[in-house]
Enzyme design. Sequence first.
Site, PDB file in Angstrom:
ATOM      1  CG  HIS A  40       8.601   1.937  -7.261  1.00  9.06           C
ATOM      2  ND1 HIS A  40       9.812   2.559  -7.063  1.00  9.06           N
ATOM      3  CD2 HIS A  40       8.203   1.494  -6.038  1.00  9.06           C
ATOM      4  CE1 HIS A  40      10.123   2.508  -5.785  1.00  9.06           C
ATOM      5  NE2 HIS A  40       9.161   1.857  -5.135  1.00  9.06           N
ATOM      6  CB  SER A  65      11.341   0.984  -2.733  1.00  3.98           C
ATOM      7  OG  SER A  65      10.534   2.105  -2.888  1.00  3.98           O
ATOM      8  CD1 TRP A  84       7.637   7.993  -5.192  1.00  5.20           C
ATOM      9  CD2 TRP A  84       6.815  10.032  -5.570  1.00  5.20           C
ATOM     10  NE1 TRP A  84       7.227   8.495  -3.988  1.00  5.20           N
ATOM     11  CE2 TRP A  84       6.709   9.757  -4.191  1.00  5.20           C
ATOM     12  CE3 TRP A  84       6.363  11.269  -6.042  1.00  5.20           C
ATOM     13  CZ2 TRP A  84       6.182  10.659  -3.273  1.00  5.20           C
ATOM     14  CZ3 TRP A  84       5.830  12.180  -5.127  1.00  5.20           C
ATOM     15  CH2 TRP A  84       5.745  11.874  -3.762  1.00  5.20           C
ATOM     16  CE  LYS A 141      13.213   5.959   0.634  1.00  7.35           C
ATOM     17  NZ  LYS A 141      13.060   6.439  -0.690  1.00  7.35           N
TER      18      LYS A 141
HETATM   19  C1  GCU Z   1       6.826   5.527  -1.130  1.00 10.40           C
HETATM   20  C2  GCU Z   1       7.876   6.518  -0.693  1.00 10.40           C
HETATM   21  C3  GCU Z   1       9.241   6.214  -1.292  1.00 10.40           C
HETATM   22  C4  GCU Z   1       9.602   4.756  -1.057  1.00 10.40           C
HETATM   23  C5  GCU Z   1       8.486   3.879  -1.532  1.00 10.40           C
HETATM   24  C6  GCU Z   1       8.680   2.382  -1.258  1.00 10.40           C
HETATM   25  O1  GCU Z   1       6.564   5.706  -2.498  1.00 10.40           O
HETATM   26  O2  GCU Z   1       7.428   7.806  -1.039  1.00 10.40           O
HETATM   27  O3  GCU Z   1      10.240   7.044  -0.725  1.00 10.40           O
HETATM   28  O4  GCU Z   1      10.819   4.466  -1.662  1.00 10.40           O
HETATM   29  O5  GCU Z   1       7.288   4.229  -0.893  1.00 10.40           O
HETATM   30  O6  GCU Z   1       9.407   2.009  -0.350  1.00 10.40           O
HETATM   31  O7  GCU Z   1       8.033   1.584  -1.949  1.00 10.40           O
END
Ligand code: GCU
Length: 414
Positions: A394, A252, A343, A256
């Site tokens: 997720h 997540s 998402w 990044k």
């Molecule tokens: C939120 C956010 C995402 C991210 C995620 C996470 O959903 O919008 O961009 O990747 O959190 O880190 O769990």
Amino acid sequence: MQRFYLLFIAIFTLVSTHAQEANYDENLVPDFVLPPLFQVGNEKTTVDYWESERRPQLFEMLENEMFGTGPSDLQTSFILNKVERVFEGKALRKEVTLQISKGGKTHDIGLLIYLPSDKSSAPLFLGLNFYGNHTIHSDPGISIHHSWVANKEEFEIHANRATEESRGVRVHRWPVEMILEAGYGLATIYYGDIDPDFDDGFENGVHALVDEEDKVNTTSLATWAWGMSRALDYFEQDPSIDGEKVIAIGHSRLGKAALWAGASDQRFAMVVSNDSGCGGAALSRRRFGETVARINTVFPHWFSPNFKKYNDKEEDLPFDQHTLAAMIAPRPLYIASADEDQWADPKGEFLSGYYASEVYELYDLTGMATDEQPAINTPNIEGKIGYHIRTGGHDLTQYDWEQFIAFADKHLKE
Ligand code: GCU
């Protein structure tokens, strides 16, 4: 009067950005043209041209316009606190403090490492975690951090402090024994030990040591990636770890961060992005699921202030996320998605790997070995860019890890 008017416009913009429904309909994905990885009409598409000219140029764009920078003039020293045999002698647990300093001030970051006992110099996965090193395993010997942490009822984390109650709450994301048995070490850092994840004007964590004038393009994502590089500095001087086989992994937002760590520090031998989505592996121009405007609004500290120029203007970006994926070339890159995690735009995550493949081809390597997104639960690890989409939501699961290990066995270990 004009003031009120401006305030009204500002509130309206904020509310409407929030209210904007995310698009989950493939038919509504706009037509788009991706910015080329090589300059149009450039005949010199060679490895040398890529490495000496084009890559640095694209990297600079990604840094200036999106990821920003981490700290630049801090010292790091290593304090080995604890080394213990664990899991009936099968593994070694080490705890190292990365002590960051500047001008007499210090900031401590806790690094937890598990290594297989039967290896003299182990390849290793390094990933940041969301709630604390002590949450990744029920091992009672893992120290509990003292940094700010987001409250979470389910984990009994209150008053922004971690306690014994949250030990082992995230074990399902970190199959430590399985990783060790496969012959890899695992290292982790609580990301809030590097920079707490809230919009604090970069006052806390390691930023407390950074001079104001050096914070111009500072971001949390670049700082988390910077922290991963400091762990790598440690690995390089610990003979029980193979510093040339360190894999940056993240789920997540931390996916990044892992991608940016691999882009900004080419010592990372391989990168794994798990469900990294918008601002990670997913192409921004698809505007599918989370968008640039939404991520910049809800998490203003993650990316550079310059990135906000592209809110609802993805087509103006001088790059897209395939450019980020291409920064990993020619090293192995694994991109993982989950089918219920719309998402994060699974298809957009696949496509950035697919479009980055042309840089791998410069090196006579196959990037993504297929031009179609693989079917659910059917990983493709043939090329230097691996991909899977699994059933489920997720999360970072044992299934995901099994594929990362198979991919690393094939492309890194030998
Ligand atoms: C939120 C956010 C995402 C991210 C995620 C996470 O959903 O919008 O961009 O990747 O959190 O880190 O769990």
